[in-house]
Design a protein around this motif. Structure first.
Motif, PDB file in Angstrom:
ATOM      1  N   LEU A 150       0.832  -1.201   0.000  1.00  0.00           N
ATOM      2  CA  LEU A 150       0.000   0.000   0.000  1.00  0.00           C
ATOM      3  C   LEU A 150       0.864   1.248   0.000  1.00  0.00           C
ATOM      4  O   LEU A 150       1.764   1.407   0.822  1.00  0.00           O
ATOM      5  CB  LEU A 150      -0.910  -0.006   1.230  1.00  0.00           C
ATOM      6  N   ILE A 151       0.576   2.165  -0.931  1.00  0.00           N
ATOM      7  CA  ILE A 151       1.333   3.405  -1.053  1.00  0.00           C
ATOM      8  C   ILE A 151       0.522   4.594  -0.580  1.00  0.00           C
ATOM      9  O   ILE A 151       1.027   5.490   0.095  1.00  0.00           O
ATOM     10  CB  ILE A 151       1.772   3.610  -2.518  1.00  0.00           C
ATOM     11  N   ASP A 152      -0.763   4.624  -0.916  1.00  0.00           N
ATOM     12  CA  ASP A 152      -1.618   5.759  -0.563  1.00  0.00           C
ATOM     13  C   ASP A 152      -3.041   5.252  -0.359  1.00  0.00           C
ATOM     14  O   ASP A 152      -3.478   4.327  -1.057  1.00  0.00           O
ATOM     15  CB  ASP A 152      -1.592   6.820  -1.683  1.00  0.00           C
ATOM     16  N   SER A 153      -3.738   5.840   0.594  1.00  0.00           N
ATOM     17  CA  SER A 153      -5.140   5.453   0.816  1.00  0.00           C
ATOM     18  C   SER A 153      -5.921   6.641   1.365  1.00  0.00           C
ATOM     19  O   SER A 153      -5.358   7.550   1.984  1.00  0.00           O
ATOM     20  CB  SER A 153      -5.239   4.266   1.787  1.00  0.00           C
ATOM     21  N   GLY A 154      -7.216   6.644   1.134  1.00  0.00           N
ATOM     22  CA  GLY A 154      -8.077   7.700   1.641  1.00  0.00           C
ATOM     23  C   GLY A 154      -9.495   7.506   1.128  1.00  0.00           C
ATOM     24  O   GLY A 154      -9.798   6.535   0.412  1.00  0.00           O
ATOM     25  N   TYR A 155     -10.384   8.427   1.517  1.00  0.00           N
ATOM     26  CA  TYR A 155     -11.784   8.353   1.129  1.00  0.00           C
ATOM     27  C   TYR A 155     -12.155   9.556   0.273  1.00  0.00           C
ATOM     28  O   TYR A 155     -11.548  10.627   0.361  1.00  0.00           O
ATOM     29  CB  TYR A 155     -12.681   8.289   2.371  1.00  0.00           C
ATOM     30  N   PHE A 156     -13.176   9.380  -0.570  1.00  0.00           N
ATOM     31  CA  PHE A 156     -13.669  10.468  -1.393  1.00  0.00           C
ATOM     32  C   PHE A 156     -14.472  11.434  -0.525  1.00  0.00           C
ATOM     33  O   PHE A 156     -15.454  11.045   0.123  1.00  0.00           O
ATOM     34  CB  PHE A 156     -14.571   9.927  -2.513  1.00  0.00           C
ATOM     35  N   ASP A 157     -14.063  12.724  -0.493  1.00  0.00           N
ATOM     36  CA  ASP A 157     -14.873  13.749   0.160  1.00  0.00           C
ATOM     37  C   ASP A 157     -15.483  14.685  -0.867  1.00  0.00           C
ATOM     38  O   ASP A 157     -16.143  15.665  -0.519  1.00  0.00           O
ATOM     39  CB  ASP A 157     -14.043  14.532   1.185  1.00  0.00           C
ATOM     40  N   SER A 158     -15.227  14.419  -2.151  1.00  0.00           N
ATOM     41  CA  SER A 158     -15.862  15.114  -3.271  1.00  0.00           C
ATOM     42  C   SER A 158     -15.868  14.151  -4.443  1.00  0.00           C
ATOM     43  O   SER A 158     -15.452  12.988  -4.309  1.00  0.00           O
ATOM     44  CB  SER A 158     -15.092  16.393  -3.629  1.00  0.00           C
ATOM     45  N   THR A 159     -16.306  14.592  -5.590  1.00  0.00           N
ATOM     46  CA  THR A 159     -16.403  13.683  -6.732  1.00  0.00           C
ATOM     47  C   THR A 159     -15.046  13.323  -7.322  1.00  0.00           C
ATOM     48  O   THR A 159     -14.947  12.356  -8.077  1.00  0.00           O
ATOM     49  CB  THR A 159     -17.271  14.299  -7.840  1.00  0.00           C
ATOM     50  N   VAL A 160     -13.992  14.089  -6.992  1.00  0.00           N
ATOM     51  CA  VAL A 160     -12.662  13.848  -7.544  1.00  0.00           C
ATOM     52  C   VAL A 160     -11.657  13.712  -6.410  1.00  0.00           C
ATOM     53  O   VAL A 160     -11.650  14.512  -5.466  1.00  0.00           O
ATOM     54  CB  VAL A 160     -12.223  14.993  -8.484  1.00  0.00           C
ATOM     55  N   ARG A 161     -10.819  12.684  -6.501  1.00  0.00           N
ATOM     56  CA  ARG A 161      -9.727  12.516  -5.542  1.00  0.00           C
ATOM     57  C   ARG A 161      -8.399  12.546  -6.287  1.00  0.00           C
ATOM     58  O   ARG A 161      -8.208  11.840  -7.275  1.00  0.00           O
ATOM     59  CB  ARG A 161      -9.859  11.192  -4.785  1.00  0.00           C
ATOM     60  N   LYS A 162      -7.466  13.381  -5.800  1.00  0.00           N
ATOM     61  CA  LYS A 162      -6.152  13.506  -6.419  1.00  0.00           C
ATOM     62  C   LYS A 162      -5.144  12.645  -5.663  1.00  0.00           C
ATOM     63  O   LYS A 162      -5.109  12.632  -4.436  1.00  0.00           O
ATOM     64  CB  LYS A 162      -5.688  14.963  -6.409  1.00  0.00           C
ATOM     65  N   ILE A 163      -4.286  11.940  -6.420  1.00  0.00           N
ATOM     66  CA  ILE A 163      -3.227  11.106  -5.844  1.00  0.00           C
ATOM     67  C   ILE A 163      -1.887  11.609  -6.369  1.00  0.00           C
ATOM     68  O   ILE A 163      -1.673  11.660  -7.584  1.00  0.00           O
ATOM     69  CB  ILE A 163      -3.411   9.624  -6.204  1.00  0.00           C
ATOM     70  N   ASP A 164      -0.999  11.973  -5.469  1.00  0.00           N
ATOM     71  CA  ASP A 164       0.328  12.462  -5.838  1.00  0.00           C
ATOM     72  C   ASP A 164       1.248  11.270  -6.107  1.00  0.00           C
ATOM     73  O   ASP A 164       1.476  10.446  -5.232  1.00  0.00           O
ATOM     74  CB  ASP A 164       0.880  13.333  -4.716  1.00  0.00           C
ATOM     75  N   ILE A 165       1.779  11.173  -7.316  1.00  0.00           N
ATOM     76  CA  ILE A 165       2.674  10.076  -7.670  1.00  0.00           C
ATOM     77  C   ILE A 165       4.048  10.588  -8.100  1.00  0.00           C
ATOM     78  O   ILE A 165       4.860   9.818  -8.639  1.00  0.00           O
ATOM     79  CB  ILE A 165       2.069   9.205  -8.796  1.00  0.00           C
ATOM     80  N   ALA A 166       4.330  11.868  -7.869  1.00  0.00           N
ATOM     81  CA  ALA A 166       5.576  12.467  -8.355  1.00  0.00           C
ATOM     82  C   ALA A 166       6.808  11.768  -7.795  1.00  0.00           C
ATOM     83  O   ALA A 166       7.829  11.654  -8.472  1.00  0.00           O
ATOM     84  CB  ALA A 166       5.613  13.957  -8.002  1.00  0.00           C
TER      85      ALA A 166
END
Length: 494
Positions: free
Chosen positions: A453-469
């Motif tokens: 697992l690298i990143d996890s979270g819940y949707f608090d709006s219609t779009v969720r951003k994931i930082d992969i830089a």
């Protein structure tokens, strides 16, 4: 430095009189997995190791096998790389790989010189070697004359590049040695950090106290089997306090010739600990390993920085590996364990590979392979978002176990409503569910192809951003879960 090329020779590979035939056998049933025989005649490695990695960033996992070839009284290292093209493999052979060793070896991937190409590090019989990937092959360099040990990679000094942690022995006198090698744009120097040296052990970096720097768990032996009190096994957890390592005096058994793996087993956000191996303290003045009752598998829960044993009844193994991955996509880590469990005669060993499913915190045996399976590793070979696994040893020597479980959990109706963009991506990924508010609590998780697992979270709006830089280039998996089902999608980091 010596330049070597990974060579392709259609279906026959030759090296020092050894001929390797590449073939695909028929499928056969194996519980929740389908077995695919990858190779009928790989080299016979002692104490092998294996690693999955999409080293050429084409979106498909490749395989590296490495170990020691015994030729008469000589031992020398060798490696085979299976390069995946879609879901078929081409076999390549490492020329003059100077690694390999009898007791243990370590293998890891990292972009050591920050050129956006994955490099390979191997600890073997003749030292620790780094293979830098170039446009025309690999260039190798030795960074230490250590052998008979393990290694791990991580950014110890927080300067943005991958350093190397290793333990083993040094020189012909076999002096126990544990050290950190600092990386400066692909050039390595040994650090002055003081760490008690141990031999024939394992090591693993992990931030168990969540303060942003890498702590260490490592083990091994000190002493001499012919001098009282003989060999003594030890295991330490070292907390990183501003670059200085302090022993936290954790009540852990002394083990060696096994493996160590940090894992968030209970899902509370901090790292718990698993380990396996042999308690050498029990075999002074006996033949090699007279009793296999001193081999253990142990687990410890991290409770506010203290480690409390988790009762398990899983048989231990020596050598081999502990590998954690969520093969059933239920959000918790499952166990793949491999290694030697008993002697057949003399130096002939019986090995074991087993899958344990994590069911609400209890590890339940799913399948077992008994025979000469010496190493097993999780990896998403098919690129379908679920974890398959590789085994090496026995006949055929290389097998793939393809996961048939995940499709039962997928919900194709939800899949139609999810938008993931851009893909491929360089810095960030957006996951959009237009009517997410109608689906209750929806989670979004990002995993690497080994199920970590690298990143996890819940949707608090219609779009969720994931930082992969900050991620390495290659294939990753997004899992989206709600009350109505599970969706698994692949993304490519460029």
């Amino acid at each position: 430095m010596e330049n070597f090329i990974i060579r392709k020779r259609n279906t026959v590979i030759e090296k020092s009189g050894l001929i390797l035939f590449f073939l695909f056998a028929t499928f056969q049933s194996f519980s929740q997995f389908t077995v695919r025989n990858l190779s009928g005649s790989c080299p016979v490695y002692e104490s092998p190791n294996a690693s999955w990695k999409d080293f050429n960033s084409d979106g498909y996992l490749d395989i590296v096998l490495h170990g020691c070839l015994n030729v008469g009284a000589d031992c020398y290292g060798s490696g085979v790389m299976f390069v995946s093209e879609d879901v078929s493999f081409n076999m390549y052979f490492f020329d003059e790989v100077p690694g390999g060793m009898y007791y243990m070896d370590g293998i890891a991937w990292a972009d050591f010189n920050n050129d956006e190409k994955m490099d390979l590090v191997i600890s073997g019989y003749y030292g620790i070697f780094v293979y830098f990937q170039t446009d025309s092959g690999f260039v190798d360099t030795v960074i230490a004359d250590m052998y008979c040990g393990d290694l791990d990679v991580g950014d110890y000094d927080l300067d943005g590049d991958a350093d190397i942690l290793s333990n083993g022995v040094y020189g012909f006198d076999q002096i126990p040695y544990t050290s950190i090698f600092l990386n400066n744009e692909g050039f390595f120097t040994e650090s002055t950090v003081e760490i008690e040296p141990l031999n024939l052990g394992s090591c693993d970096w992990g931030d168990y106290d969540q303060d942003g720097d890498l702590d260490i768990c490592y083990n091994g032996v000190v002493g001499d089997v012919e001098v009282a009190p003989g060999l003594i096994s030890k295991t330490y957890i070292l907390r990183n306090d501003g670059g200085v390592y302090n022993n936290i005096e954790a009540p852990l058994p002394g083990l060696s010739r096994g493996d160590i793996a940090w894992v968030d087993f209970d899902g509370d956000g901090d790292l718990d600990l698993s380990m396996k191996g042999l308690d050498y303290s029990c075999i002074y003045e006996t033949e090699y390993i007279q009793s296999w009752t001193d081999i253990y598998f142990k687990m410890y829960e991290n409770i506010d920085g203290s480690f409390v044993e988790i009762p398990v009844t899983i048989p231990g193994t020596t050598l081999g590996a502990i590998d954690w991955g969520d093969f059933d996509a239920d959000g918790d880590p499952d166990l793949l364990i491999s290694g030697e469990v008993d002697t057949v005669s003399g130096w002939q060993f019986l090995s074991r590979c087993a899958v344990y499913e994590n069911i609400e915190g209890t590890l339940t045996l799913l399948d077992t392979v008994i025979g000469k399976v010496q190493i097993a590793r999780w990896g998403d070979y098919e690129g379908d978002g679920d974890l398959d696994f590789l085994t090496y040893g026995g006949i055929p020597k290389v097998r793939l176990f393809l996961n048939d479980m995940i499709t039962d959990f997928e919900n194709k109706e939800i899949l139609k409503e999810i938008i993931i963009y851009p893909n491929p991506a360089k810095d960030e990924i957006f996951v959009e569910i237009p009517d997410v508010h109608r689906k209750g609590r929806v989670s979004c998780e990002l995993y690497d192809v080994n199920g970590r697992l690298i990143d996890s979270g819940y949707f608090d709006s219609t779009v969720r951003k994931i930082d992969i830089a900050g991620l390495n280039r290659g294939l990753y998996v997004i899992k989206i879960k709600s009350y109505s089902g599970l969706v698994i999608e692949k993304i490519v980091k460029i």
